[in-house]
Design a protein around this motif. Structure first.
Motif, PDB file in Angstrom:
ATOM      1  N   GLY A  76       0.814  -1.208   0.000  1.00  0.00           N
ATOM      2  CA  GLY A  76       0.000   0.000   0.000  1.00  0.00           C
ATOM      3  C   GLY A  76       0.847   1.258   0.000  1.00  0.00           C
ATOM      4  N   LEU A  77       1.930   1.251   0.772  1.00  0.00           N
ATOM      5  CA  LEU A  77       2.829   2.406   0.806  1.00  0.00           C
ATOM      6  C   LEU A  77       3.501   2.608  -0.547  1.00  0.00           C
ATOM      7  CD1 LEU A  77       4.251   4.597   2.530  1.00  0.00           C
ATOM      8  CD2 LEU A  77       6.010   2.888   3.040  1.00  0.00           C
ATOM      9  N   ASP A  78       3.949   1.528  -1.174  1.00  0.00           N
ATOM     10  CA  ASP A  78       4.587   1.632  -2.487  1.00  0.00           C
ATOM     11  C   ASP A  78       3.615   2.186  -3.533  1.00  0.00           C
ATOM     12  OD1 ASP A  78       6.914   0.651  -1.415  1.00  0.00           O
ATOM     13  OD2 ASP A  78       6.654  -1.386  -2.182  1.00  0.00           O
ATOM     14  N   ASP A  79       2.360   1.768  -3.439  1.00  0.00           N
ATOM     15  CA  ASP A  79       1.362   2.283  -4.378  1.00  0.00           C
ATOM     16  C   ASP A  79       1.164   3.784  -4.184  1.00  0.00           C
ATOM     17  OD1 ASP A  79       1.027  -0.265  -5.367  1.00  0.00           O
ATOM     18  OD2 ASP A  79      -0.818  -0.674  -4.247  1.00  0.00           O
ATOM     19  N   GLN A  80       1.130   4.221  -2.935  1.00  0.00           N
ATOM     20  CA  GLN A  80       0.989   5.647  -2.655  1.00  0.00           C
ATOM     21  C   GLN A  80       2.174   6.440  -3.207  1.00  0.00           C
ATOM     22  OE1 GLN A  80       0.230   6.571   1.473  1.00  0.00           O
ATOM     23  NE2 GLN A  80      -1.149   4.819   1.711  1.00  0.00           N
ATOM     24  N   LYS A  81       3.360   5.890  -3.012  1.00  0.00           N
ATOM     25  CA  LYS A  81       4.555   6.596  -3.494  1.00  0.00           C
ATOM     26  C   LYS A  81       4.561   6.670  -5.017  1.00  0.00           C
ATOM     27  CE  LYS A  81       9.596   6.735  -3.203  1.00  0.00           C
ATOM     28  NZ  LYS A  81       9.815   6.871  -4.671  1.00  0.00           N
ATOM     29  N   GLY A  82       4.185   5.575  -5.656  1.00  0.00           N
ATOM     30  CA  GLY A  82       4.157   5.591  -7.120  1.00  0.00           C
ATOM     31  C   GLY A  82       3.192   6.641  -7.648  1.00  0.00           C
ATOM     32  N   GLU A  83       2.036   6.738  -7.013  1.00  0.00           N
ATOM     33  CA  GLU A  83       1.050   7.740  -7.435  1.00  0.00           C
ATOM     34  C   GLU A  83       1.558   9.151  -7.172  1.00  0.00           C
ATOM     35  OE1 GLU A  83      -3.601   8.990  -6.448  1.00  0.00           O
ATOM     36  OE2 GLU A  83      -2.733   7.141  -5.631  1.00  0.00           O
ATOM     37  N   THR A  84       2.196   9.340  -6.020  1.00  0.00           N
ATOM     38  CA  THR A  84       2.732  10.664  -5.685  1.00  0.00           C
ATOM     39  C   THR A  84       3.841  11.061  -6.648  1.00  0.00           C
ATOM     40  OG1 THR A  84       2.193  10.361  -3.346  1.00  0.00           O
ATOM     41  CG2 THR A  84       3.835  12.027  -3.877  1.00  0.00           C
ATOM     42  N   ASP A  85       4.723  10.115  -6.992  1.00  0.00           N
ATOM     43  CA  ASP A  85       5.812  10.403  -7.943  1.00  0.00           C
ATOM     44  C   ASP A  85       5.251  10.843  -9.295  1.00  0.00           C
ATOM     45  OD1 ASP A  85       7.810   9.830  -6.128  1.00  0.00           O
ATOM     46  OD2 ASP A  85       8.050   7.743  -6.778  1.00  0.00           O
ATOM     47  N   ARG A  86       4.227  10.154  -9.773  1.00  0.00           N
ATOM     48  CA  ARG A  86       3.640  10.512 -11.071  1.00  0.00           C
ATOM     49  C   ARG A  86       2.983  11.884 -11.018  1.00  0.00           C
ATOM     50  NH1 ARG A  86       2.157   5.071 -10.760  1.00  0.00           N
ATOM     51  NH2 ARG A  86       0.064   5.647 -10.002  1.00  0.00           N
ATOM     52  N   ASP A  87       2.200  12.119  -9.975  1.00  0.00           N
ATOM     53  CA  ASP A  87       1.508  13.410  -9.868  1.00  0.00           C
ATOM     54  C   ASP A  87       2.495  14.553  -9.731  1.00  0.00           C
ATOM     55  OD1 ASP A  87      -0.865  12.041 -10.012  1.00  0.00           O
ATOM     56  OD2 ASP A  87      -1.294  12.127  -7.856  1.00  0.00           O
ATOM     57  N   LEU A  88       3.571  14.316  -8.967  1.00  0.00           N
ATOM     58  CA  LEU A  88       4.573  15.365  -8.790  1.00  0.00           C
ATOM     59  C   LEU A  88       5.281  15.663 -10.105  1.00  0.00           C
ATOM     60  CD1 LEU A  88       6.037  17.243  -6.832  1.00  0.00           C
ATOM     61  CD2 LEU A  88       7.637  15.376  -6.340  1.00  0.00           C
ATOM     62  N   LYS A  89       5.566  14.651 -10.866  1.00  0.00           N
ATOM     63  CA  LYS A  89       6.224  14.827 -12.173  1.00  0.00           C
ATOM     64  C   LYS A  89       5.367  15.680 -13.098  1.00  0.00           C
ATOM     65  CE  LYS A  89       7.868  12.190 -16.170  1.00  0.00           C
ATOM     66  NZ  LYS A  89       8.051  10.828 -16.738  1.00  0.00           N
ATOM     67  N   PHE A  90       4.071  15.365 -13.164  1.00  0.00           N
ATOM     68  CA  PHE A  90       3.178  16.126 -14.033  1.00  0.00           C
ATOM     69  C   PHE A  90       3.010  17.555 -13.534  1.00  0.00           C
ATOM     70  CE2 PHE A  90       1.078  11.841 -15.036  1.00  0.00           C
ATOM     71  CZ  PHE A  90       1.930  11.634 -16.110  1.00  0.00           C
ATOM     72  N   ALA A  91       2.976  17.719 -12.198  1.00  0.00           N
ATOM     73  CA  ALA A  91       2.839  19.062 -11.641  1.00  0.00           C
ATOM     74  C   ALA A  91       4.054  19.910 -11.986  1.00  0.00           C
ATOM     75  CB  ALA A  91       2.662  18.974 -10.125  1.00  0.00           C
TER      76      ALA A  91
END
Length: 237
Positions: free
Chosen positions: A93-108
């Motif tokens: 679950g933590l890895d999934d959260q980090k993956g989503e955060t990394d993608r969103d941060l990249k696009f931002a």
């Protein structure tokens, strides 16, 4: 009955002094204890004491069986496996959260034109630090789930040991002990699914939300003829 010279009573005393063959002498002489004597009758007090001792012995036996089941080394192995499985579940679950955060941060960063800059580097460091703290939380919660399972086992053990004083037999005690441990394990598995670590990157979600809102306003201003920061754009002529 005699040998022709001695009377029967005298013959019995001489030939059978111990009363082995059931002669008259056997009625009064039995120094070797070969004759079965009538057992002494048990008094009411003695009988009550004997029955209580038997009851206490049965209680100790039943309680020993209960402890043997709960102290089985295989149980600790089951708990260790449960802790490992829970840790892996939380880690995923933590890895999934980090993956989503990394993608969103990249696009931002791309929308804000900050890709490759110091802001993106700082945010990536912040994400890594939050992830490290999340791993600590994951491990602590997994160990906590194992401790909760052990506590449930001890509660079940105490309850069954108390029942042993009410006449619980050893077979039933062993069966109920095993059933209690199975139930405890399933209960903790269910609880752990609903007790996963909270959103570890909540602060970044707030930042990403603000970044998205800023990008949306900028795009809306451009579409309406205003500059990126709200000032009117000059008309060409």
């Amino acid at each position: 009955m005699g040998n022709g010279f001695l009377k029967e009573e005298t013959f019995d005393k001489i030939t059978d002094p111990l009363g082995v063959f059931g002669g008259k002498a056997g009625r009064w002489a039995d120094p070797a204890g070969w004759i079965i004597k009538e057992p002494k009758k048990e008094s009411a007090a003695d009988r009550a004491a004997r029955l209580e001792e038997e009851r206490q012995a049965q209680i100790r036996k039943t309680q020993g069986e209960i402890n043997a089941v709960f102290n089985d080394p295989r149980r600790e192995g089951e708990i260790a496996d449960f802790v490992d499985a829970t840790r892996q579940f939380y880690r995923q679950g933590l890895d999934d959260q980090k993956g989503e955060t990394d993608r969103d941060l990249k696009f931002a960063m791309q929308r804000a034109g900050l890709t490759g800059g110091s802001v993106q580097r700082d945010k990536n460091i912040d994400v890594a630090e939050q992830y490290a703290r999340g791993l600590i939380d994951v491990n602590q919660k997994a160990l906590g789930a194992g401790s909760a399972l052990r506590a449930q086992d001890q509660e079940a053990r105490a309850r069954l040991i108390a029942l042993a004083t009410s006449g619980l037999d050893t077979t039933t005690a062993a069966q109920q002990s095993q059933a209690a441990m199975r139930s405890n394990l399933e209960s903790q598995r269910t609880t752990s699914r609903f007790d996963a670590p909270a959103q570890a990157f909540g602060t970044f979600q707030q930042y990403l939300t603000r970044a998205q809102e800023t990008a949306d306003r900028r795009r809306a201003n451009q579409d309406s003829g205003f500059g990126p920061y709200g000032s009117a754009m000059p008309y060409g002529g």
